[in-house]
Design an enzyme around this catalytic site. Structure first.
Site, PDB file in Angstrom:
ATOM      1  CG  ASP A 151       9.385  -3.941  -9.434  1.00 19.31           C
ATOM      2  OD1 ASP A 151       9.251  -4.534  -8.346  1.00 19.31           O
ATOM      3  OD2 ASP A 151       8.456  -3.340 -10.005  1.00 19.31           O
ATOM      4  CG  HIS A 224       7.435  -0.629  -1.628  1.00 13.42           C
ATOM      5  ND1 HIS A 224       6.075  -0.437  -1.656  1.00 13.42           N
ATOM      6  CD2 HIS A 224       7.706  -1.551  -2.605  1.00 13.42           C
ATOM      7  CE1 HIS A 224       5.547  -1.210  -2.603  1.00 13.42           C
ATOM      8  NE2 HIS A 224       6.518  -1.893  -3.189  1.00 13.42           N
TER       9      HIS A 224
HETATM   10  C1  HEM Z   1       9.025  -4.866  -3.601  1.00  7.90           C
HETATM   11  C2  HEM Z   1       8.423  -1.234  -6.728  1.00  7.90           C
HETATM   12  C3  HEM Z   1       3.645  -1.249  -5.852  1.00  7.90           C
HETATM   13  C4  HEM Z   1       4.224  -5.319  -3.297  1.00  7.90           C
HETATM   14  C5  HEM Z   1       9.273  -3.845  -4.480  1.00  7.90           C
HETATM   15  C6  HEM Z   1      10.600  -3.410  -4.885  1.00  7.90           C
HETATM   16  C7  HEM Z   1      10.417  -2.409  -5.773  1.00  7.90           C
HETATM   17  C8  HEM Z   1       8.998  -2.175  -5.914  1.00  7.90           C
HETATM   18  C9  HEM Z   1      11.499  -1.631  -6.517  1.00  7.90           C
HETATM   19  C10 HEM Z   1      11.922  -3.993  -4.353  1.00  7.90           C
HETATM   20  C11 HEM Z   1      12.432  -5.186  -5.076  1.00  7.90           C
HETATM   21  C12 HEM Z   1      11.545  -6.394  -5.089  1.00  7.90           C
HETATM   22  O1  HEM Z   1      11.561  -7.237  -4.196  1.00  7.90           O
HETATM   23  O2  HEM Z   1      10.767  -6.481  -6.040  1.00  7.90           O
HETATM   24  C13 HEM Z   1       7.071  -0.916  -6.760  1.00  7.90           C
HETATM   25  C14 HEM Z   1       6.496   0.176  -7.505  1.00  7.90           C
HETATM   26  C15 HEM Z   1       5.161   0.176  -7.257  1.00  7.90           C
HETATM   27  C16 HEM Z   1       4.886  -0.931  -6.349  1.00  7.90           C
HETATM   28  C17 HEM Z   1       7.269   1.133  -8.403  1.00  7.90           C
HETATM   29  C18 HEM Z   1       4.095   1.095  -7.772  1.00  7.90           C
HETATM   30  C19 HEM Z   1       4.139   2.394  -7.553  1.00  7.90           C
HETATM   31  C20 HEM Z   1       3.387  -2.342  -5.069  1.00  7.90           C
HETATM   32  C21 HEM Z   1       2.077  -2.735  -4.620  1.00  7.90           C
HETATM   33  C22 HEM Z   1       2.247  -3.897  -3.897  1.00  7.90           C
HETATM   34  C23 HEM Z   1       3.660  -4.206  -3.902  1.00  7.90           C
HETATM   35  C24 HEM Z   1       0.774  -1.986  -4.932  1.00  7.90           C
HETATM   36  C25 HEM Z   1       1.217  -4.766  -3.207  1.00  7.90           C
HETATM   37  C26 HEM Z   1      -0.057  -4.464  -3.074  1.00  7.90           C
HETATM   38  C27 HEM Z   1       5.561  -5.542  -3.183  1.00  7.90           C
HETATM   39  C28 HEM Z   1       6.151  -6.693  -2.484  1.00  7.90           C
HETATM   40  C29 HEM Z   1       7.535  -6.540  -2.533  1.00  7.90           C
HETATM   41  C30 HEM Z   1       7.776  -5.325  -3.293  1.00  7.90           C
HETATM   42  C31 HEM Z   1       5.385  -7.841  -1.821  1.00  7.90           C
HETATM   43  C32 HEM Z   1       8.595  -7.478  -1.933  1.00  7.90           C
HETATM   44  C33 HEM Z   1       8.877  -7.051  -0.511  1.00  7.90           C
HETATM   45  C34 HEM Z   1       9.951  -7.879   0.143  1.00  7.90           C
HETATM   46  O3  HEM Z   1       9.729  -9.077   0.354  1.00  7.90           O
HETATM   47  O4  HEM Z   1      11.036  -7.313   0.424  1.00  7.90           O
HETATM   48  N1  HEM Z   1       8.321  -3.068  -5.114  1.00  7.90           N
HETATM   49  N2  HEM Z   1       6.074  -1.568  -6.079  1.00  7.90           N
HETATM   50  N3  HEM Z   1       4.313  -3.246  -4.609  1.00  7.90           N
HETATM   51  N4  HEM Z   1       6.582  -4.756  -3.663  1.00  7.90           N
HETATM   52 FE1  HEM Z   1       6.328  -3.137  -4.802  1.00  7.90          FE
END
Ligand code: HEM
Length: 321
Positions: A151, A224
């Protein structure tokens, strides 16, 4: 480019091994409001005192205020984009709003430092606040979220991080500040672990082991990563800064992710949430939400260091405006 980052709170602190997230409500009497205002001038000194005890501990603290609390404590002027957390819901998936006037995001390498700082800061607030949520987050192996994927990979860095998170000329009085949106998620780990790794990878949009993004021709539009990738009207990517932390109590069956997103305006974070919940196009929602639900939600303004200190001198009429 926002040029006010020198005066920012520790929003871009490097990722640490431990964190405590505290959300508190304020007690509604003029005396307690004055206590909170006075506390604003003490925060930086308390952080310094505790940090000096462990110079390599990378202790930092970010504190913010919710919309209603801003009116009550500080009155006008107020940050242009600060509003109560907007609930978003569709098909049983809901981003709920929960009470919260003050946010503390405390980070350090070791939990004892976070614990000590939280204790000292809360001692000074005394019964002027009631803590309504407190989460101790930990690093899970190589920066993996509770669901097993790395993450934070796509977080902006350096000048990018500053540009995307620090308020500049668009709201001069509040330059150097940031907005933070927080949500505490609980996961259905039995359901998640019953999926194949390929299914999980399709939901996140990255390979689980290597952390490499799925190729565009196989990455689902509902992933996601697809739904949280935003572009502005000129086709430039708009990012936010995340510092999520796993937390939980295995014995109680609790497995969670504390989501915290920082940005220069709440709008991109809210847009990402909408894409995840409603879907893009509607119905093409984030399947991570079939296995995760938010139990809290709050939006906070993080004043610059100078403003935080100045806020202690504000005097507000009894009706808050
Ligand atoms: C990407 C997990 C909630 C926004 C990711 C990634 C993971 C992850 C594993 C891929 C690696 C990375 O780029 O960080 C989670 C989990 C969440 C969660 C476990 C809660 C259940 C959210 C929420 C938002 C968000 C609520 C925004 C409102 C983002 C963004 C990326 C991302 C902007 C990068 C996307 C990209 O540029 O590829 N998240 N996330 N996430 N997440 Fe989440």
């Amino acid at each position: 480019m926002s040029t006010y980052y020198d005066d920012s709170q520790a929003v871009f602190s490097p990722v640490t091994r431990s964190a405590i997230f505290i959300v508190a409500t304020i007690t509604n009497t003029p005396e307690h409001h004055a206590t909170v205002r006075n506390w604003c001038a003490d925060v930086a000194a308390v952080v310094r005192s505790v940090a000096k005890r462990a110079p390599d501990g990378r202790l930092s603290c970010v504190c913010g205020f919710g919309s209603t609390a801003w009116n009550t404590l500080f009155g006008l002027p107020r940050p242009a984009q600060l509003h109560p957390f907007r609930e978003i819901g569709s098909g049983g998936r809901v981003a709920i709003a929960t009470p919260g006037d003050i946010l503390l995001h405390i980070r350090a390498e070791e939990m004892d430092l976070c614990f000590e700082l939280a204790t000292q800061l809360l001692n000074k607030l005394g019964d002027a606040v009631t803590v309504v949520d407190e989460v101790q987050g930990f690093r899970y192996f190589d920066q993996r979220a509770m669901i097993g994927f790395v993450d934070g990979t796509e977080n902006p860095e350096g000048r990018g991080a500053i540009d995307f998170t620090v308020v500049g000329e668009e709201d001069r009085t509040f330059a150097g500040g940031s907005y933070a949106l927080v949500q505490k998620y609980l996961h259905d780990m039995k359901g998640w672990n019953a999926l194949t790794v390929e299914q999980q990878e399709g939901i996140i949009g990255r390979h689980k082991q290597s952390n490499i993004e799925l190729d565009a021709d196989v990455k689902p539009s509902s992933s996601h990563s697809s739904l949280t990738t935003l572009e502005d009207e000129n086709g430039n990517e708009v990012k936010i800064l995340r510092d999520n932390m796993p937390f939980g109590r295995p014995g109680m069956g609790e497995f969670g992710t504390y989501f915290i997103g920082y940005a220069r305006s709440p709008a991109p974070i809210e847009q990402m949430l909408e894409n995840m919940i409603i879907g893009l196009p509607p119905g093409n929602y984030d399947r991570l939400l079939d296995f995760s639900h938010a139990v809290t939600g709050g939006l906070f303004f993080i004043p610059s260091l100078t403003l935080l200190e100045e806020l202690s001198t504000r005097s507000v009429p009894p009706n808050g405006h």
